[in-house]
Design a protein around this motif. Structure first.
Motif, short mmCIF file in Angstrom:
data_model
loop_
_atom_site.label_atom_id
_atom_site.label_comp_id
_atom_site.label_asym_id
_atom_site.label_seq_id
_atom_site.Cartn_x
_atom_site.Cartn_y
_atom_site.Cartn_z
N HIS A 44 8.68 -6.62 1.51
CA HIS A 44 8.84 -7.35 2.76
C HIS A 44 8.32 -8.77 2.51
O HIS A 44 7.14 -8.96 2.21
CB HIS A 44 8.04 -6.71 3.89
N THR A 52 8.06 -2.30 0.68
CA THR A 52 8.89 -1.43 1.49
C THR A 52 8.61 0.02 1.09
O THR A 52 7.82 0.27 0.17
CB THR A 52 10.38 -1.72 1.26
N GLN A 53 9.24 0.96 1.75
CA GLN A 53 9.03 2.36 1.40
C GLN A 53 9.42 2.61 -0.05
O GLN A 53 8.70 3.31 -0.79
CB GLN A 53 9.84 3.26 2.33
N ALA A 54 10.53 2.03 -0.49
CA ALA A 54 10.93 2.17 -1.89
C ALA A 54 9.96 1.44 -2.82
O ALA A 54 9.63 1.92 -3.91
CB ALA A 54 12.35 1.62 -2.09
N GLU A 56 6.77 1.03 -2.35
CA GLU A 56 5.53 1.80 -2.48
C GLU A 56 5.63 2.81 -3.62
O GLU A 56 4.67 3.04 -4.34
CB GLU A 56 5.22 2.50 -1.16
N VAL A 57 6.83 3.41 -3.78
CA VAL A 57 7.03 4.37 -4.87
C VAL A 57 6.86 3.67 -6.22
O VAL A 57 6.20 4.19 -7.13
CB VAL A 57 8.43 5.01 -4.77
N ARG A 128 -1.12 6.58 -0.51
CA ARG A 128 0.35 6.64 -0.44
C ARG A 128 0.96 5.36 -1.01
O ARG A 128 2.01 5.39 -1.66
CB ARG A 128 0.79 6.87 1.00
N ARG A 129 0.32 4.21 -0.77
CA ARG A 129 0.84 2.94 -1.26
C ARG A 129 0.55 2.72 -2.74
O ARG A 129 1.08 1.79 -3.35
CB ARG A 129 0.23 1.77 -0.47
#
Length: 280
Positions: A44, A52-54, A56-57, A128-129
Motif C-alpha cells: 500500500h 497488502t495481504q499478498a 505480508e506473505v 502474521r505480518r
C-alpha cells in the motif's frame, strides 16, 4: 524480498534505500519487478508504507530466509554471530514471568533478542505480518505457517489505592487505568457491578508501562487490573485494596514460525519453561 521487508520495516522507500545502501529508484524498480513476478500489488503506497495481504506473505517468507541465512553464516564462520530473534510480548508478561527468558537467551551465546511490546490481543498481528518470529498471545488458533503451545493462565485482580475508595466503591464514577487502548478487562469487571443502562461518568488514563501502571495505582490515579504476582505484596502492605473478589484469568499461548531452526527451537524451549510459572 529483502527489499520489500526493509520497506515495511522502515515505513518508506527512501528509508529502506538508506538501510540497503542503494538509491530510492533502485528500491522502486525491485518492488515493481517483484510485483510483476507475483502478479499482484504487494504494498500500500501510504504513509507509512504497509504490506497488502499478498505482501505480508512475501515479507514473512523474507524474514524466515533472513533467520536461516544468519544461522548458516554463524555456523560456516564458526563464530558468535548475533542472530536477532524478534519476539512480541505484552508488558505484563515482560515484567513478570517472561524475565527469565532474558537470562536464558544470554546464555545461548549466539543470539540477540529484539522485543516488541504490545497488548496480548494484538501481538498476533505482528506475527502474521512477519514482523516477529514468535509471539505471546491469547489466541489459541495458530497463524498459518505457525505452531502454538499453551503457556498457562495469568491471574489479574482488581485493585485501587485506599484513598480512591475511601467514600465507597463506585464503578460508574471511579477513574480507571488501562495499559493499552485494547485493554478491555476493566470493562468486563465494571459491567458486573453496573445496572443495565446505568450511565458511566469516569475518567480514563492510559499507562503503557508496567512500573508506571503500578505507581499510578498506588497514588490513586485510578483503579485497574494488576497481575496477582505484582499485586500481592502491595495488598499485604495495604497500599492497594482488592475491590472485586472475582479474579480475571487470561490464558496465554506461544506462537512461533513452523521453521526448522535450532535458535528458534532454543527460544521456544526457554519461553515454555518460563511459562510454567504462570499456573503455579
Amino acid at each position: 524480498m529483502a527489499t520489500l521487508a526493509a520497506i515495511v520495516d522502515e515505513g518508506s522507500f527512501e528509508a529502506a534505500a538508506d538501510v540497503l545502501g542503494i538509491s530510492p529508484s533502485a528500491v522502486s524498480q525491485r518492488v515493481k519487478a517483484l510485483e510483476h513476478e507475483a502478479g499482484r500489488v504487494l504494498l500500500h503506497r501510504t504513509i507509512p508504507v504497509t504490506a497488502t495481504q499478498a505482501g505480508e506473505v512475501v515479507v514473512q517468507a523474507a524474514k524466515r530466509m533472513s533467520l536461516l541465512q544468519a544461522e548458516t553464516d554463524a555456523k560456516l564462520r564458526s563464530r558468535l554471530s548475533r542472530v536477532p530473534l524478534d519476539v512480541a510480548v505484552n508488558a505484563d508478561s515482560l515484567a513478570t514471568w517472561f524475565q527469565p527468558v532474558l537470562g536464558d537467551v544470554a546464555k545461548m551465546g549466539n543470539a540477540s533478542l529484539r522485543l516488541r511490546v504490545e497488548d496480548e490481543s494484538l501481538t498476533l498481528a505482528l506475527l502474521r505480518r512477519g514482523d516477529v518470529m514468535g509471539a505471546v498471545t491469547r489466541e489459541s488458533t495458530p497463524v498459518s505457517g505457525c505452531t502454538v503451545s499453551r503457556l498457562g493462565s495469568m491471574r489479574y485482580v482488581s485493585v485501587a489505592a485506599p484513598q480512591l475508595v475511601e467514600n465507597g466503591i463506585d464503578f460508574a464514577r471511579m477513574p480507571v487505568l488501562r495499559g493499552s487502548p485494547a485493554d478491555g478487562y476493566q470493562d468486563q469487571v465494571a459491567r458486573r457491578h453496573l445496572a443495565r443502562g446505568q450511565r458511566v461518568e469516569r475518567g480514563e488514563s492510559l499507562i503503557p508501562t508496567s512500573q508506571a501502571f503500578i505507581e499510578a495505582l498506588v497514588v490513586g490515579l485510578g483503579w485497574g487490573l494488576l497481575p496477582l504476582v505484582q499485586a500481592r505484596p502491595l495488598i499485604d502492605e495495604n497500599r492497594l485494596l482488592v475491590i472485586d473478589e472475582e479474579p480475571v484469568d487470561v490464558s496465554l499461548y506461544w506462537q512461533r514460525w513452523r521453521l526448522e531452526s535450532d535458535l528458534l527451537q532454543e527460544l521456544t524451549d526457554v519461553v515454555l519453561r518460563a511459562g510454567t510459572a504462570l499456573d503455579s
